[in-house]
Design an enzyme around this catalytic site. Structure first.
Site: not given
Ligand code: SG5
Ligand code: ZN
Length: 259
Positions: A67, A95, A97, A107, A120, A201
């Site tokens: 993702h 991470h 987007h 986003e 983020h 998100t």
């Molecule tokens: C991404 O966004 C992150 C999630 C994150 C969500 O999907 O995924 C990655 O970066 C790939 C590994 O991070 C994880 O799943 C690792 C903890 O979810 C979180 O950070 C949950 C605490 C949603 O994050 S966001 O709202 O900042 N976009």
């Molecule tokens: Zn994010």
């Protein structure tokens, strides 16, 4: 466990059909920041970013989870406080987007305008024992969001993105990315930002995030943008990107730290 989900707008598991808080919540993210409707709050103040200006003797773990591209770091070395946040938040990962082309991918959007990507930094409130405890609390998480534009290849700051070459296949991990200085990824002016209460998100879209979106943007090169676009997840990541559409503001107020 949570159901399968995707960013395909036409799929049964696409963003319009995400479940749980994603469909029932009232403080969902991202949003369109309408700057004319933001309310200045002088109390927001400046951020204190501990160790963001240092290159620590550490290595990071880079993941393609299908993702997003995530950079995770062990320990509690990087802390965020001030900027109107209540308490000290410790950073667990950042991470990206992005979209299929440079006209989409962020986003958050500002006055209806979308940007090519968004970064983020995710931190949890140290009043909670760990990320798992914090993730469903209204004040559990703070995310610093940066809008990214494609421009000159003038920054060595994002050179760590070369790791994406080793993360093309879903569920790849690189464990030994040398540490680098986060502050170089942030805009020079960190005093101008927007603030609102929102959510994760991605499913299950828990409503636990105090959001910061900086007013100033950061730039990566077209080459670096393409490194992100090569990451795969059953083809859909390349086709649709990994950004959630904007959500209703409902009765929320978006604050700004500046006039
Ligand atoms: C991404 O966004 C992150 C999630 C994150 C969500 O999907 O995924 C990655 O970066 C790939 C590994 O991070 C994880 O799943 C690792 C903890 O979810 C979180 O950070 C949950 C605490 C949603 O994050 S966001 O709202 O900042 N976009
Ligand atoms: Zn994010």
């Amino acid at each position: 466990s949570i159901a399968q989900w995707s960013y395909n707008p036409n799929a049964v598991d696409g963003p319009q059909n995400w479940k749980e808080d994603c469909s029932t919540g009232k403080r969902q993210s991202p949003i369109d920041i309408e700057t004319a409707k933001t309310v200045m709050d002088k109390e927001l103040g400046t951020f204190t970013l501990v160790n963001y200006n240092k290159t620590l003797n550490k290595t990071f773990r880079a993941t393609n989870n299908g993702h997003a591209l995530e950079m995770g770091f062990p320990g509690r070395a990087y802390n965020v406080s001030g900027g109107g946040l209540n308490g000290v938040y410790t950073t667990v990962q950042f991470h990206f987007h992005w979209g299929a082309n440079n006209t989409v991918g962020s986003e958050h959007i500002v006055n209806g305008k979308e940007y090519a990507a968004e970064l983020h930094f995710v931190s949890f409130n140290t009043k909670y024992a760990n990320l798992g405890e914090a993730v469903d609390k209204p004040d559990g998480l703070a995310v610093l969001g940066l809008l990214i534009e494609v421009g000159e290849h003038n920054n060595s700051a994002f050179s760590f993105l070369e790791v994406a070459n080793k993360l093309v296949e879903p569920f790849s991990i690189v464990n030994d990315v040398p540490a680098f200085t986060f502050e170089h990824l942030l805009p020079d002016d960190k005093t101008k930002f927007f603030r609102y209460n929102g959510s994760l998100t991605t499913p299950t879209c828990l409503e636990s995030v105090t959001w910061t979106v900086f007013n100033d943007h950061v730039f990566i090169s077209q080459y670096q943008m393409n490194l992100l676009r090569r990451l795969k997840k059953n083809g859909t990541l390349a086709e649709f990107g990994n950004y959630r559409p904007v959500q209703p503001l409902n009765n929320r107020i978006v604050k700004s730290s500046f006039p």
